[in-house]
Write a protein that holds these residues in place. Structure first.
Motif, PDB file in Angstrom:
ATOM      1  N   ILE A 128       0.872  -1.174   0.000  1.00  0.00           N
ATOM      2  CA  ILE A 128       0.000   0.000   0.000  1.00  0.00           C
ATOM      3  C   ILE A 128       0.906   1.220   0.000  1.00  0.00           C
ATOM      4  O   ILE A 128       1.697   1.432   0.908  1.00  0.00           O
ATOM      5  CB  ILE A 128      -0.959   0.001   1.200  1.00  0.00           C
ATOM      6  CG1 ILE A 128      -1.877  -1.235   1.123  1.00  0.00           C
ATOM      7  CG2 ILE A 128      -1.773   1.290   1.239  1.00  0.00           C
ATOM      8  CD1 ILE A 128      -2.747  -1.442   2.351  1.00  0.00           C
ATOM      9  N   ASP A 129       0.792   1.995  -1.055  1.00  0.00           N
ATOM     10  CA  ASP A 129       1.686   3.110  -1.334  1.00  0.00           C
ATOM     11  C   ASP A 129       0.890   4.403  -1.216  1.00  0.00           C
ATOM     12  O   ASP A 129       0.127   4.759  -2.118  1.00  0.00           O
ATOM     13  CB  ASP A 129       2.261   2.919  -2.746  1.00  0.00           C
ATOM     14  CG  ASP A 129       3.160   4.036  -3.215  1.00  0.00           C
ATOM     15  OD1 ASP A 129       3.196   5.113  -2.584  1.00  0.00           O
ATOM     16  OD2 ASP A 129       3.808   3.833  -4.253  1.00  0.00           O
ATOM     17  N   ASP A 130       1.044   5.099  -0.081  1.00  0.00           N
ATOM     18  CA  ASP A 130       0.291   6.330   0.164  1.00  0.00           C
ATOM     19  C   ASP A 130       0.679   7.443  -0.798  1.00  0.00           C
ATOM     20  O   ASP A 130      -0.166   8.242  -1.201  1.00  0.00           O
ATOM     21  CB  ASP A 130       0.482   6.793   1.604  1.00  0.00           C
ATOM     22  CG  ASP A 130      -0.172   5.847   2.604  1.00  0.00           C
ATOM     23  OD1 ASP A 130      -1.151   5.169   2.237  1.00  0.00           O
ATOM     24  OD2 ASP A 130       0.307   5.770   3.745  1.00  0.00           O
ATOM     25  N   LYS A 131       1.942   7.507  -1.170  1.00  0.00           N
ATOM     26  CA  LYS A 131       2.393   8.569  -2.073  1.00  0.00           C
ATOM     27  C   LYS A 131       1.722   8.460  -3.444  1.00  0.00           C
ATOM     28  O   LYS A 131       1.221   9.438  -3.990  1.00  0.00           O
ATOM     29  CB  LYS A 131       3.915   8.524  -2.234  1.00  0.00           C
ATOM     30  CG  LYS A 131       4.432   9.605  -3.171  1.00  0.00           C
ATOM     31  CD  LYS A 131       5.936   9.538  -3.350  1.00  0.00           C
ATOM     32  CE  LYS A 131       6.350  10.649  -4.301  1.00  0.00           C
ATOM     33  NZ  LYS A 131       7.467  10.302  -5.112  1.00  0.00           N
ATOM     34  N   ASN A 132       1.724   7.258  -4.007  1.00  0.00           N
ATOM     35  CA  ASN A 132       1.136   7.047  -5.331  1.00  0.00           C
ATOM     36  C   ASN A 132      -0.297   6.544  -5.272  1.00  0.00           C
ATOM     37  O   ASN A 132      -0.928   6.346  -6.310  1.00  0.00           O
ATOM     38  CB  ASN A 132       2.009   6.076  -6.134  1.00  0.00           C
ATOM     39  CG  ASN A 132       3.377   6.664  -6.382  1.00  0.00           C
ATOM     40  OD1 ASN A 132       3.504   7.705  -7.008  1.00  0.00           O
ATOM     41  ND2 ASN A 132       4.405   6.017  -5.846  1.00  0.00           N
TER      42      ASN A 132
END
Length: 183
Positions: free
Chosen positions: A77-81
């Motif tokens: 889980i990639d909060d930035k992207n």
């Protein structure tokens, strides 16, 4: 926690540790995973600890009438992207027909509507046409193919890359809700 026709997703806890290991080691599940060898109990516990303690992983057990029947997890889980990958399976061979569709509905609602993700990615082994069709039914689109990506049983296997965007899920979920008999 959302319930649909007796189905719900619940957090994974120690109560289900051995059941999930048993499912992960079933031949029909292992053959469709990146790793197809038997998983030892110690390794399984370490994997579960990682799931419970990392903020970039979300795992849920699927219950039908309070009986565990499947598992879904979101990793990387990639909060930035604003994206993630997922994996899932129905472990109980006695699960009612259509359980996979309901699990997809609940899981995609969880990740898109509750957690607000923008995109969900999936990697399907090239020979797994059933999973490709399942993804397409949920609204995923093929985004590419990694040729001869993994080596297993004396041969290389392609990996199909698939993706689903939140806005496409919002449209597709109307169709899925009708199919599972929910207004």
């Amino acid at each position: 926690m959302k319930t649909i026709n007796g189905y719900k997703l619940v957090e994974v806890n120690n109560q289900y540790e051995s059941l999930i290991l048993r499912w992960r080691n079933l031949e029909h599940i292992r053959i469709n995973m990146y790793r197809d060898t038997l998983i030892e109990e110690k390794e399984h516990r370490e994997w579960l600890d990682k799931i419970k303690n990392k903020k970039n992983i979300l795992a849920r057990l699927m219950l039908y009438e309070n009986k565990p029947i499947g598992f879904v997890n979101f990793v990387d889980i990639d909060d930035k992207n604003n994206k993630a990958h997922w994996g899932f399976y129905i472990g109980d061979k006695e699960a009612p027909r259509g359980s996979g569709t309901v699990m997809g509905l609940l899981a995609l609602d969880l990740i898109f509507l509750e957690h607000g993700l923008r995109k969900l990615c999936s990697e399907v082994l090239g020979f797994n046409n059933t999973s490709v069709k399942y993804h397409e039914k949920l609204g995923f689109k093929k985004e590419g193919r990694l040729k001869k990506q993994i080596y297993r049983r004396n041969r290389y296997i392609d990996v199909v890359l698939m993706g689903l965007f939140k806005e496409d899920w919002i449209e597709r979920r109307k169709i899925i809700l009708e199919k599972v008999g929910v207004d």
